[in-house]
Design an enzyme around this catalytic site. Structure first.
Site, PDB file in Angstrom:
ATOM      1  CG  PHE A 148      -7.726   0.978  -0.374  1.00 44.69           C
ATOM      2  CD1 PHE A 148      -8.337   0.079  -1.227  1.00 44.69           C
ATOM      3  CD2 PHE A 148      -8.400   1.359   0.787  1.00 44.69           C
ATOM      4  CE1 PHE A 148      -9.591  -0.433  -0.947  1.00 44.69           C
ATOM      5  CE2 PHE A 148      -9.652   0.859   1.075  1.00 44.69           C
ATOM      6  CZ  PHE A 148     -10.256  -0.032   0.203  1.00 44.69           C
ATOM      7  CB  SER A 223      -1.236   3.384   0.824  1.00 38.40           C
ATOM      8  OG  SER A 223      -2.156   2.642   1.576  1.00 38.40           O
ATOM      9  CG  LEU A 224      -3.031  -1.320  -0.512  1.00 39.53           C
ATOM     10  CD1 LEU A 224      -4.325  -1.718  -1.210  1.00 39.53           C
ATOM     11  CD2 LEU A 224      -2.472  -2.499   0.272  1.00 39.53           C
ATOM     12  CG  ASP A 246       1.987   5.878   6.335  1.00 41.58           C
ATOM     13  OD1 ASP A 246       2.778   5.548   7.237  1.00 41.58           O
ATOM     14  OD2 ASP A 246       0.768   6.008   6.536  1.00 41.58           O
ATOM     15  CG  HIS A 339      -2.388   6.512   4.824  1.00 47.68           C
ATOM     16  ND1 HIS A 339      -1.285   5.728   5.101  1.00 47.68           N
ATOM     17  CD2 HIS A 339      -3.041   5.892   3.783  1.00 47.68           C
ATOM     18  CE1 HIS A 339      -1.269   4.682   4.284  1.00 47.68           C
ATOM     19  NE2 HIS A 339      -2.306   4.766   3.477  1.00 47.68           N
TER      20      HIS A 339
END
Length: 604
Positions: A148, A223-224, A246, A339
């Site tokens: 993101f 992430s995404l 993550d 993150h």
């Protein structure tokens, strides 16, 4: 700040319910979209839950059509996206919007090889151009996908690319989908499905044009980007590996496998979880296991060094190859340190001489207590985090494993782990237990003293029992032959039996301590190598006495000696004798081997 953000979103929802025109809400959305990166990330923490349900807010650039087209859009040679009820949940995924158009997301790929270290960029609709570059279908291919708000120039991708190419001659393809990632979070999650189609199309086209074997493709997504890798993998039969760094939590946690990354998306799926706190606590990462192998460094939540912003200037100066990359990494550390720890751990693992060994365990608490330091008979109960995870002995089975390990605060994150087995001696006539702290220091061959960091608070020691502790240090201390043991008594306010009032004995009756490198033993099992030597180094009083009575506040030295093995056997025999009639244990009271410790003075 948090309260203001929550109130703001509830206000927007209230306005929407009262029927205020969509034009006003579109203006609000447009304003939020232009926020700086830091503000946008903070806003996105709450946006997935509080965004109003407005079907009229479709993204600009999407083709018009009936409701079915909006729900299941098709993209020429990429395929269609079918949205089932799995993609809806009243709380975890309350709203879905269609992805942007292919032109608006504008996926691009930058190829890096040892011959093209600066990279060659091609558009997703011009994949054929990669054949005229230094791309080789006979080498392994790594595909990196950002998350993101990022682009493919985010520092972790550049650092990982350099490390991978130094380690091995291969193809690295960095995916840029910033046209779809720099949107509000709800829209970005929808765009990941389109990007997944693009990456799957990339692999299939390279397979057709050059003979690339999907088995040699490894997708690494943060992430995404981790879920994007899953969307790509489900459309590429036989894909070799996916590593989720993550994976994002909002709109994916507790949802069916089709919606998120899952073990069926590749032959081998490994995941590193570093930010598993709730989204309401500004945690961005998924907690639930979603791979064949799920790593939870430091339990998956708090990460060393992330609790203070003092690390941010250091990050700016030490990460990346120039100040711009350093500042980018520092900004990420400021707003989402935990993150972004996952990609840092993976990159650090590529060249680290420290093995990053993790162990299968029911919980991180049990791991810290030293209850999970065995690789098991087949070696599948331990694995190496990072690039070497694919060598896990259990990867060819259908089993799933949750692994734990502890890491440091950087810039090198790996720790060496040690198991300590403390044998507490039994003294006839002495009743009760003692409570307090053990501090242990390793002495290497050069006489340097290093404190072992042990994961425990004050502990109660009962006579005639053994206790296992897990300790760690940044350095490799496997050559340790001597240790210093410091004992300090501490009563428990909740246990009257630990109080010492007059004439009581607060000393610790120590028999011996076994010291072993957890990582070294694991590596032997991992490499299917059986050592002829012992895994443990037994340490006791230098003269081989059965027992050392350590007074509170004192420090004694223990050394490795052949006599220590005898001491250990005597203690085991004593433990057996304690359970028998008293005549079998009387001999210990007549032994002349009970000694007072020699006090250790620093520098002596």
């Amino acid at each position: 700040m948090v309260c203001q953000k929550v109130l703001f979103w509830w206000a927007v929802v209230g306005v929407a319910e009262m029927g205020v025109s969509a034009r006003l809400l579109e203006d609000v959305v447009s304003s939020l979209r232009n926020l700086p990166v830091i503000g946008n990330i903070l806003q996105a923490s709450f946006h997935p839950v509080f965004r109003p349900r407005l079907p009229s807010l479709h993204p600009a650039g999407h083709r018009e059509g009936d409701d079915e087209d909006l729900e299941n859009p098709c993209y020429e040679d990429l395929g269609c996206l079918y949205t089932s009820k799995d993609f809806y949940h009243p709380f975890h995924r309350p709203m879905n919007v269609p992805p942007y158009s292919r032109e608006q997301v504008n996926v691009k790929y930058t190829l890096y090889t040892r011959r093209e270290r600066e990279g060659t960029t091609v558009g997703a609709q011009n994949v054929k151009q990669l054949i005229n570059t230094s791309f080789s279908p006979y080498k392994k291919t790594k595909i990196l996908i950002h998350g993101f708000l990022d682009t493919n120039t985010v520092t972790w991708m550049l650092e990982m690319t350099r490390a991978l190419l130094r380690h091995e001659d291969l193809n690295v393809l960095a995916v840029d989908w910033s046209g779809g990632s720099r949107a509000l979070y709800t829209q970005a999650t929808a765009n990941t499905r389109l990007v997944g189609l693009e990456v799957a199309h990339l692999i299939r086209r390279l397979q057709e044009l050059s003979g690339l074997n999907p088995r040699n493709v490894h997708i690494i997504g943060h992430s995404l980007g981790a879920h994007t890798a899953g969307y790509a993998g489900e459309r590429v039969p036989g894909l070799g590996r996916i590593t989720g760094l993550d994976p994002a939590e909002p709109y994916f946690q507790h949802l069916p496998p089709r919606v998120r990354l899952d073990p069926t998306d590749a032959t081998f799926v490994d995941v590193i979880h570093t930010d598993t706190n709730s989204i309401f606590a500004l945690g961005y990462g998924l907690r639930q296991p979603v791979g064949h192998l799920d790593f939870y460094p430091n339990g998956g939540g708090e990460q060393p060094g992330c609790e203070t912003i003092a690390r941010v200037p250091l990050t700016a100066m030490t990460e990346g190859k120039n100040i711009l990359e350093g500042l980018d990494a520092a900004q990420k550390d400021l707003v989402a340190c935990r993150h972004y720890r996952a990609p840092k751990l993976f990159t650090d693992s590529i060249f680290s001489t420290c093995p990053y060994v993790a162990f299968q365990c029911e919980s991180y608490k049990q791991y810290l207590a030293g209850q999970c330091t065995s690789c098991g008979e087949d070696g599948s109960k331990c694995a190496r985090l990072g690039l070497e995870a694919e060598r896990w002995p259990g990867r060819n089975r259908t089993q799933h494993a949750t692994m734990f390990l502890s890491t440091a605060d950087g810039p090198h994150y790996c720790l060496h782990h040690y198991r300590l087995i403390v044998e507490v001696a039994y003294i006839v006539g002495r009743l009760g237990s003692v409570r307090g702290h053990l501090h242990i220091y390793a002495i290497n061959a050069d006489g340097q003293i290093r404190e072992l960091h042990m994961f425990h608070s004050a502990k109660t020691f009962h006579p005639g029992r053994s206790y296992t502790f897990l300790a760690h240090h940044r350095q490799d201390l496997t050559d340790t032959q001597e240790i210093l043991v410091h004992w300090s008594y501490e009563a428990s306010p909740f246990d009257p039996s630990t109080f010492c009032v007059l004439f009581c004995d607060t000393s610790l009756p120590l028999g011996s301590i076994s010291f072993s490198s957890v990582d070294q033993v694991a590596n032997r099992r991992y490499n299917n190598y059986i050592s002829e030597g012992p895994d443990n180094v037994a340490m006791c009083h230098k003269q081989g006495h059965n027992l050392i009575l350590i007074k509170s506040g004192e420090t004694v030295k223990l050394a490795s000696s052949p006599k220590c093995d005898l001491v250990t056997r005597r203690l085991l025999a004593l433990l057996d004798a304690v359970s028998r009639p008293i005549r079998y244990v009387k001999a210990i009271s007549d032994s002349p081997e009970l000694v007072e410790p020699v006090k250790w003075v620093a520098g002596r």
